[in-house]
Enzyme design. Structure first.
Site, short mmCIF file in Angstrom:
data_model
loop_
_atom_site.label_atom_id
_atom_site.label_comp_id
_atom_site.label_asym_id
_atom_site.label_seq_id
_atom_site.Cartn_x
_atom_site.Cartn_y
_atom_site.Cartn_z
N GLU A 27 0.81 -1.22 0.00
CA GLU A 27 0.00 0.00 0.00
C GLU A 27 0.85 1.27 0.00
O GLU A 27 0.33 2.36 0.21
CB GLU A 27 -0.97 -0.01 1.19
CG GLU A 27 -2.03 -1.08 1.04
CD GLU A 27 -3.08 -1.06 2.14
OE1 GLU A 27 -2.94 -0.28 3.12
OE2 GLU A 27 -4.04 -1.84 2.03
N GLU A 83 -10.80 -5.29 9.54
CA GLU A 83 -9.71 -4.32 9.48
C GLU A 83 -8.78 -4.64 8.31
O GLU A 83 -8.41 -3.75 7.54
CB GLU A 83 -8.92 -4.29 10.79
CG GLU A 83 -7.76 -3.33 10.80
CD GLU A 83 -8.16 -1.87 10.66
OE1 GLU A 83 -7.29 -1.06 10.28
OE2 GLU A 83 -9.32 -1.50 10.91
N GLY A 93 -4.35 -15.29 -5.36
CA GLY A 93 -4.93 -16.07 -6.45
C GLY A 93 -5.05 -17.55 -6.14
O GLY A 93 -5.53 -18.32 -6.97
N GLY A 95 -6.83 -18.89 -3.62
CA GLY A 95 -8.07 -19.24 -2.92
C GLY A 95 -8.03 -18.92 -1.44
O GLY A 95 -9.06 -19.04 -0.76
N GLY A 97 -7.70 -15.99 0.02
CA GLY A 97 -8.52 -14.81 0.31
C GLY A 97 -9.99 -15.18 0.43
O GLY A 97 -10.67 -14.73 1.36
N GLU A 125 -7.80 -2.19 -7.71
CA GLU A 125 -8.87 -2.75 -8.54
C GLU A 125 -9.02 -4.27 -8.40
O GLU A 125 -10.15 -4.76 -8.41
CB GLU A 125 -8.69 -2.34 -10.01
CG GLU A 125 -8.94 -0.86 -10.27
CD GLU A 125 -10.35 -0.38 -9.91
OE1 GLU A 125 -11.32 -1.17 -9.97
OE2 GLU A 125 -10.48 0.81 -9.56
N PRO A 126 -7.93 -5.05 -8.27
CA PRO A 126 -8.14 -6.49 -8.08
C PRO A 126 -8.94 -6.80 -6.80
O PRO A 126 -9.82 -7.67 -6.81
CB PRO A 126 -6.72 -7.06 -7.99
CG PRO A 126 -5.87 -6.07 -8.72
CD PRO A 126 -6.51 -4.73 -8.44
N TYR A 131 -14.08 -8.27 -4.07
CA TYR A 131 -15.16 -8.01 -3.12
C TYR A 131 -16.51 -7.90 -3.83
O TYR A 131 -17.52 -8.41 -3.34
CB TYR A 131 -14.88 -6.75 -2.31
CG TYR A 131 -13.69 -6.89 -1.39
CD1 TYR A 131 -13.50 -8.03 -0.62
CD2 TYR A 131 -12.74 -5.87 -1.30
CE1 TYR A 131 -12.40 -8.16 0.22
CE2 TYR A 131 -11.64 -5.99 -0.45
CZ TYR A 131 -11.48 -7.14 0.29
OH TYR A 131 -10.40 -7.27 1.13
#
Length: 160
Positions: A27, A83, A93, A95, A97, A125-126, A131
């Protein structure tokens, strides 16, 4: 790939902090992380836990986390705040997440909350696509507002 999603323990906090720092780097805020392992252990596993954490473990190494805490909506009632949902760069990528978010949503359902809140950076954007695919409503018209520690002190000093 075999993985396990489980509740984090105080002993997991060094690996959790490693992932928090990895996210901060992603970030573009590498120097912003101030929390310590000791604070995570005390705040999450002390007398009055401030958060609940899930970890995704692959080959005995934590490769993802989801950290949530209780919140209250004046419009909806009980809520939880996600959070951070972090998956190590090398495991994105895979799985993990989805598995972590699934666990958060099951936890929220079990608690009987009316809403799960979280933020996502507008340039990520990903994550936004991920989400949205899961059914989340990404509110682009809301701005996140923070007072950092110094701003709190400054505010207090002006109260007279």
């Amino acid at each position: 790939m075999t993985y396990k999603i489980r509740n984090a323990t105080a002993h997991d906090m060094p690996q959790v902090l490693r992932l928090i720092k990895e996210l901060a780097l992603f970030e573009k805020e590498a120097d912003a992380v101030e929390v310590t392992v000791e604070e995570l252990q005390k705040d999450g596993y002390g007398e009055n836990p401030q958060f609940h954490c899930f970890v995704a473990e692959v080959n005995n190494r934590i490769e993802g986390i989801a950290l949530v805490y209780n919140r209250y909506s004046t419009w909806k009632g009980k809520a939880i705040h996600l959070e951070d949902l972090i998956v190590s760069e090398k495991m994105r990528g895979s799985g993990l997440g989805t598995a972590l978010l699934d666990e958060v949503i099951k936890y929220a359902y079990k608690l009987g909350v009316k809403r799960v809140n979280w933020e996502v950076l507008d340039w990520n954007e990903p994550a936004i696509a991920f989400y949205k695919k899961k059914g989340a409503d990404v509110k682009r018209d809301w701005c996140v507002v923070h007072l950092n520690e110094q701003a709190i002190k400054d505010y207090i000093s002006k109260l007279g």
